[in-house]
Design an enzyme around this catalytic site. Structure first.
Site, PDB file in Angstrom:
ATOM      1  N   ASP A   1     -32.532   9.946  34.410  1.00 24.41           N
ATOM      2  CA  ASP A   1     -32.339  10.502  35.250  1.00 24.41           C
ATOM      3  C   ASP A   1     -32.526  11.750  35.394  1.00 24.41           C
ATOM      4  O   ASP A   1     -32.425  12.482  34.587  1.00 24.41           O
ATOM      5  CB  ASP A   1     -30.482  10.327  34.494  1.00 24.41           C
ATOM      6  CG  ASP A   1     -29.657  10.732  35.569  1.00 24.41           C
ATOM      7  OD1 ASP A   1     -30.629  10.984  36.774  1.00 24.41           O
ATOM      8  OD2 ASP A   1     -28.522  11.570  34.856  1.00 24.41           O
TER       9      ASP A   1
ATOM     10  N   ASP B   1     -33.145  12.491  43.296  1.00 22.52           N
ATOM     11  CA  ASP B   1     -32.847  12.241  42.077  1.00 22.52           C
ATOM     12  C   ASP B   1     -32.603  10.301  41.441  1.00 22.52           C
ATOM     13  O   ASP B   1     -31.776   9.884  42.454  1.00 22.52           O
ATOM     14  CB  ASP B   1     -30.848  12.793  42.469  1.00 22.52           C
ATOM     15  CG  ASP B   1     -30.297  12.405  41.045  1.00 22.52           C
ATOM     16  OD1 ASP B   1     -31.189  11.544  39.594  1.00 22.52           O
ATOM     17  OD2 ASP B   1     -28.822  12.000  41.424  1.00 22.52           O
TER      18      ASP B   1
END
Ligand SMILES: *[C@@H]1O[C@H](CO)[C@@H](O)[C@H](O)[C@H]1NC(C)=O
Ligand SMILES: *[C@@H]1O[C@H](CO)[C@@H](O)[C@H](O)[C@H]1NC(C)=O
Ligand SMILES: *[C@@H]1O[C@H](CO)[C@@H](O)[C@H](O)[C@H]1NC(C)=O
Ligand SMILES: *[C@@H]1O[C@H](CO)[C@@H](O)[C@H](O)[C@H]1NC(C)=O
Length: 461
Positions: free
Chosen positions: A100, A329
């Protein structure tokens, strides 16, 4: 694209340009058989979940609460993310993590009594999946309150975070207070440990990792790759890291690509061959939660079928107040666009695609828009979507990265999400555009931290 692209990719691109030259506006045409990127039998239920997860993630991102390259396999997962295995402790225990780039703590579930609420799409199975057991690691230590690394998560001022210690702090037995972290969808809480992070080539001592006791809506532990001090790249002092995301068609299979962690500096500070680069921008706001963990890029324009979408400047620009702009992201599934931006992009597709009928029922079911009924077609043609970045880098997306094909229903839907609220107050609440992992499939992406830039190229991973 760079001319040094692999030849198979090159022929694919030539095919695209051949089609592009036929119609007046650039479109991408592919046989539907090669485009089925939804393997599950009832895809819209899953997709509807991924849409809402992507939206929750976007809402969170937009309003957060107050040496040698090391290679790790990267797996596509049906929960909408990508998973890496990491090993901690002595002897090493190997645990899966969500990779992440939009958060910074690294944490794992660390008790057999770990509580994970509302984890319906979870891949975590406590009877089969590994959980880190601190007692089984001779090198695991609970982080003390006085340890400066405790200040990464809590108040950097030691006196105010260690209230139970005597004022001189000469004999402090207090542990670093528990953490509680809220993600777009879900949360996690636990205590910080220090242990060895064990790669095949190297052991990293005193790595700070969260030992979570409770979570909600988490498919597994998370490895934060964002900009903050607790993130894996920061703790390892990486100069750059890179990944290539395999198609979500390979969700939950053993198919994997490689995450590469570069500790060593480039001798010439040079660019990786074949990549085009755009500089990162840092959010001007300060503080741990003030968007400072995100990787901002300068998106200059978006074109649909070669036509520029007239996006107001203040959405594209990261403002002095810390709002607006674009981040990349890996932890978001579908790309998010602020309502105003989304309406302009979706509207341009709706204008240009007059050769298929809208499938509004599917739009309601999936939460995606626009959807088109292509049940009578053998191939489909849709306008090309290109992101143009500062410095001239262009990301021309393969069709499967921004449209999803639902075979049973014979419908394609654009896989970009937005929220329902039409802001009349202008740009506010964090990044306007979040480039999710769905849009990064089959791209090689390099986060060059040393030179503060993002490099990428289209590539079959
Ligand atoms: C977890 O794995 C066990 C053993 O394979 C299996 O029996 C059980 O059904 C699984 N549970 C879930 C929730 O998938
Ligand atoms: C500890 O604190 C007290 C007062 O708060 C002070 O008088 C004393 O000198 C301190 N001791 C040390 C070792 O710093
Ligand atoms: C530190 O605190 C413990 C208990 O809180 C006490 O037993 C011990 O004597 C203290 N040591 C010093 C050096 O003050
Ligand atoms: C797509 O169009 C066909 C007719 O061409 C129709 O039978 C079918 O129900 C439509 N599907 C959807 C999902 O709207």
């Amino acid at each position: 694209m760079a001319s040094s692209s692999p030849s198979f990719l090159f022929s694919l691109l030539s095919l695209f340009s051949l089609f592009s030259s036929i119609s007046s506006l650039p479109t991408i045409t592919v046989p539907l058989s090669q485009f089925n990127n939804n393997p599950s039998p009832d895809p819209w239920e899953k997709v509807a979940h991924l849409v809402s997860a992507s939206l929750l993630r976007a809402q969170h991102i937009k309003s957060p609460p107050d040496t040698h390259p090391t290679k790790t396999p990267l797996f596509a997962r049906s929960y909408g993310g990508y998973s890496i295995p990491l090993s901690f402790g002595t002897p090493a225990q190997t645990i899966p993590f969500v990779m992440d780039t939009g958060s910074d703590l690294v944490w794992f579930p660390c008790t057999h009594r770990y509580l994970c609420k509302n984890c319906p799409f979870s891949s975590l199975n406590l009877t089969t999946d590994p959980i880190f057991i601190p007692k089984a690691s001779s090198s695991a230590k609970v982080l003390g309150c006085k340890n400066p690394k405790c200040g990464w998560i809590h108040d950097p001022d030691v006196q105010s975070r260690c209230r139970d210690c005597d004022p001189n702090l000469s004999n402090c037995t207090q542990i670093c207070p528990p953490y509680a972290i809220i993600y777009g969808s879900g949360s996690t809480a636990g205590i910080l440990l220090s242990d060895i992070l064990d790669f095949p080539e190297t052991k990293v001592p005193d790595f700070i990792v969260g030992c979570s006791l409770f979570s909600s809506r988490q498919p597994s532990g998370i490895a934060g790759f964002g900009r903050g001090s607790p993130s894996l790249p920061s703790q390892l002092g990486l100069k750059r890291f890179s990944y290539c995301l395999v198609s979500h068609r390979f969700d939950d299979t053993t198919e994997s690509s490689t995450l590469v962690l570069h500790g060593g500096s480039d001798s010439d500070g040079g660019k990786t061959k074949g990549l085009t680069y755009t500089p990162f921008a840092k959010n001007p706001t300060t503080g741990r939660h003030a968007f400072s963990v995100y990787y901002y890029v300068g998106l200059r324009k978006i074109t649909v079928g070669g036509k520029r979408v007239r996006i107001p400047y203040d959405y594209l620009t990261l403002g002095a107040d810390g709002n607006g702009g674009t981040i990349i992201d890996s932890g978001s599934t579908f790309t998010f666009m602020e309502r105003r931006v989304f309406d302009l992009v979706a509207g341009e597709f709706e204008n240009q695609v007059s050769h298929y009928r809208r499938a509004t029922d599917m739009e309601t079911m999936t939460g995606l828009r626009p959807c088109f009924n292509v049940s009578a077609e053998k191939t489909i043609s849709l306008p090309e979507l290109v992101f143009h970045f500062k410095g001239g880098a262009e990301m021309a997306l393969p069709l499967a990265n921004y449209y999803s094909f639902f075979g049973k229903a014979g419908v394609v839907c654009m896989t970009i999400v937005s929220d329902d609220v039409v802001p009349d107050t202008g740009v506010s609440g964090g990044p306007s555009i979040i480039l999710g992992n769905y849009q990064q499939q089959n791209f090689y992406v390099e986060y060059d931290l040393e030179n503060d830039r993002l490099g990428f190229s289209q590539q079959i991973c």
